[in-house]
Scaffold this active site. Structure first.
Site, mmCIF file in Angstrom:
data_model
loop_
_atom_site.group_PDB
_atom_site.id
_atom_site.type_symbol
_atom_site.label_atom_id
_atom_site.label_comp_id
_atom_site.label_asym_id
_atom_site.label_seq_id
_atom_site.Cartn_x
_atom_site.Cartn_y
_atom_site.Cartn_z
ATOM 1 N N SER A 117 0.943 -1.368 0.207
ATOM 2 C CA SER A 117 -0.259 -0.332 -0.258
ATOM 3 C C SER A 117 0.838 1.921 -0.228
ATOM 4 C CB SER A 117 -1.011 0.198 1.632
ATOM 5 O OG SER A 117 -1.519 1.202 1.075
ATOM 6 N N TYR A 141 -2.457 0.480 9.845
ATOM 7 C CA TYR A 141 -1.546 -0.310 8.726
ATOM 8 C C TYR A 141 -0.652 0.178 7.717
ATOM 9 C CZ TYR A 141 -3.942 -0.988 3.966
ATOM 10 O OH TYR A 141 -3.877 -1.360 2.914
ATOM 11 N N LYS A 145 2.070 -3.015 6.076
ATOM 12 C CA LYS A 145 2.027 -3.894 4.709
ATOM 13 C C LYS A 145 3.835 -3.666 4.874
ATOM 14 C CE LYS A 145 -1.850 -4.248 3.225
ATOM 15 N NZ LYS A 145 -1.849 -5.664 2.642
HETATM 16 C C1 UD1 Z 1 -6.513 4.814 2.835
HETATM 17 C C2 UD1 Z 1 -5.129 4.423 3.246
HETATM 18 C C3 UD1 Z 1 -4.551 3.366 1.724
HETATM 19 C C4 UD1 Z 1 -5.444 2.447 1.880
HETATM 20 C C5 UD1 Z 1 -6.918 2.324 1.489
HETATM 21 C C6 UD1 Z 1 -7.667 1.333 2.103
HETATM 22 C C7 UD1 Z 1 -2.966 6.033 4.064
HETATM 23 C C8 UD1 Z 1 -2.692 7.960 3.496
HETATM 24 N N1 UD1 Z 1 -4.914 5.539 2.846
HETATM 25 O O1 UD1 Z 1 -6.421 5.527 1.985
HETATM 26 O O2 UD1 Z 1 -3.770 2.879 2.177
HETATM 27 O O3 UD1 Z 1 -5.527 1.423 0.661
HETATM 28 O O4 UD1 Z 1 -7.298 3.432 2.582
HETATM 29 O O5 UD1 Z 1 -9.163 1.447 2.533
HETATM 30 O O6 UD1 Z 1 -3.635 5.175 5.039
HETATM 31 N N2 UD1 Z 1 -13.012 10.669 2.681
HETATM 32 C C9 UD1 Z 1 -14.104 11.543 2.911
HETATM 33 N N3 UD1 Z 1 -15.237 10.889 3.770
HETATM 34 C C10 UD1 Z 1 -15.591 9.756 3.467
HETATM 35 C C11 UD1 Z 1 -14.951 8.823 3.125
HETATM 36 C C12 UD1 Z 1 -13.143 9.362 2.752
HETATM 37 O O7 UD1 Z 1 -14.379 13.007 2.597
HETATM 38 O O8 UD1 Z 1 -16.471 9.411 3.733
HETATM 39 C C13 UD1 Z 1 -12.020 11.855 1.932
HETATM 40 C C14 UD1 Z 1 -10.987 11.589 3.010
HETATM 41 O O9 UD1 Z 1 -10.224 11.641 4.062
HETATM 42 C C15 UD1 Z 1 -10.069 10.964 2.094
HETATM 43 C C16 UD1 Z 1 -10.361 10.719 0.662
HETATM 44 O O10 UD1 Z 1 -11.624 10.677 0.739
HETATM 45 O O11 UD1 Z 1 -9.409 12.681 1.454
HETATM 46 C C17 UD1 Z 1 -10.197 9.383 0.999
HETATM 47 O O12 UD1 Z 1 -10.394 8.378 1.605
HETATM 48 P P1 UD1 Z 1 -10.345 6.744 1.939
HETATM 49 O O13 UD1 Z 1 -11.018 6.573 0.813
HETATM 50 O O14 UD1 Z 1 -10.941 6.528 3.000
HETATM 51 O O15 UD1 Z 1 -8.830 6.495 1.249
HETATM 52 P P2 UD1 Z 1 -7.529 6.775 2.238
HETATM 53 O O16 UD1 Z 1 -7.715 7.365 3.154
HETATM 54 O O17 UD1 Z 1 -6.699 8.066 1.145
#
Ligand code: UD1
Length: 328
Positions: A117, A141, A145
């Site tokens: 990851s 997490y 990895k």
């Molecule tokens: C995280 C991990 C990534 C992992 C992935 C799988 C980190 C830095 N990244 O990605 O390695 O493979 O999870 O689960 O740890 N968001 C919202 N609202 C929501 C959900 C998300 O605004 O309800 C925003 C988050 O703040 C972020 C973006 O959407 O900016 C993507 O979030 P998300 O899909 O959870 O993935 P990551 O956190 O980037």
């Protein structure tokens, strides 16, 4: 080749297994179905139900199969949860994978493709992130990895086991052909959460912060389509078999999409209002994560083809609509 796909009923694993099988490989799936779904198990696969923490079972599966390779995608992947429940990640991601590596060594399986990851890098020190970026994970997490990558490096040295560590950025999308469409259970990632709101399964989306130093203030990520990931898995395995050399590569689209851009485009593609509220930042979220995939391009001849915003959203919405029709 005869390939064991561990976690092959899960979200990414199901796409990888189908892609390999469609290209003439013989596929066995091992999965405990804790987050994966039976709908992802196609009749042309062999299936072994069990848990990677059960070492005797795992060894038995690996020994009977005469496998050329294994792909390991059985892991917990919620970065936020890993900070609250590190024990779960120690067990599933560390202990479980150590079992897999030990059993593979004992069963004589010499090629492993491992789901790593972008979380291994931590807060970006520069962008885009290449494989030389320091590895300082900010969540447990990502730490699991990184540690597994190190163990794999040792097993290469000590046992001649070749591995491809594939460092996914934000996996998203569903099979464009619609063949693989088993939905992830209890998703926490942005795009499936948006789709659940569009489908009426959740009341609203929480936007985790609009005060980041990005073009619209919301978080920017590099979303990579699961079909692009599946293609990369096969190319990586072919590389291992041909070159007999282990690799660690980023898999990303090299494009950044913001939360608000995705939300707006999802409203237009689904035709649904998708209510959203701006909440505070989620702890541990960097502002921007964008990959350099130059190494994957150079070594594997791979680059993203399905990871534009419309393909990501349309294929996901199609999978959600199909699941709603099946439930109706
Ligand atoms: C995280 C991990 C990534 C992992 C992935 C799988 C980190 C830095 N990244 O990605 O390695 O493979 O999870 O689960 O740890 N968001 C919202 N609202 C929501 C959900 C998300 O605004 O309800 C925003 C988050 O703040 C972020 C973006 O959407 O900016 C993507 O979030 P998300 O899909 O959870 O993935 P990551 O956190 O980037």
């Amino acid at each position: 080749m005869k390939i064991l796909v561990i976690g092959g009923a899960g979200y990414i694993g199901s796409h990888v297994a189908r892609y390999f099988a469609d290209r003439g490989h013989s596929i066995d799936v091992a999965d405990n179905l804790s987050t994966g779904s039976e709908i992802n198990l196609f009749p042309d696969y062999g299936f072994f139900k069990g848990d990677i923490l059960d070492y005797p079972w795992l060894l038995e599966v690996m020994k009977q199969g005469g496998y050329d390779a294994l792909v390991h995608l059985a892991a917990a992947k919620a970065a936020g949860e890993s900070m609250l429940k590190p024990e779960k990640y120690s067990l599933q991601n560390l202990a479980g994978t150590i079992n897999i590596i030990n059993a593979a060594a004992e069963a004589g399986i010499r090629n492993i493709v491992f789901s790593s990851s972008a979380a291994i890098y931590g807060e970006p020190k520069y962008l885009p992130i290449d494989e030389l970026h320091p590895c300082e994970p900010e969540n447990y997490y990502g730490f699991t990895k990184l540690k597994i990558e190190e163990i794999l490096r040792w097993f290469d040295k000590l046992k001649g086991m070749k591995f491809a560590a594939l460092r996914y950025f934000n996996a998203a999308g569903y099979d464009p052909a619609g063949v693989v469409h088993g939905l992830e259970k209890n998703p926490a990632n942005l795009i499936p959460v948006i789709m659940e709101v569009a489908a009426g399964m959740r009341p609203e989306l929480g936007v985790f912060g609009t005060d980041y130093p990005t073009r619209d203030g919301s978080g920017v990520r590099d979303y990579i389509h699961v079909t692009d990931l599946a293609i990369a898995h096969l190319k990586a395995l072919e590389y291992l078999v041909e070159k007999k050399e282990s690799i660690a590569v980023n898999l990303g689209s090299e494009q950044g999409l913001s939360v608000l851009e995705i939300l707006e485009r999802a409203r237009s593609i689904t035709g649904k209002p998708i209510p959203a509220v701006i909440t505070g930042r989620r702890p541990g979220d960097p502002a921007t994560l964008i990959a350099s995939s130059a190494k994957a391009k150079e070594l594997l001849g791979w680059e993203a083809r399905y990871s534009d915003i419309d393909t990501l959203l349309t294929t996901t919405w199609n999978a959600y609509q199909r699941s709603m029709e099946e439930k109706a």
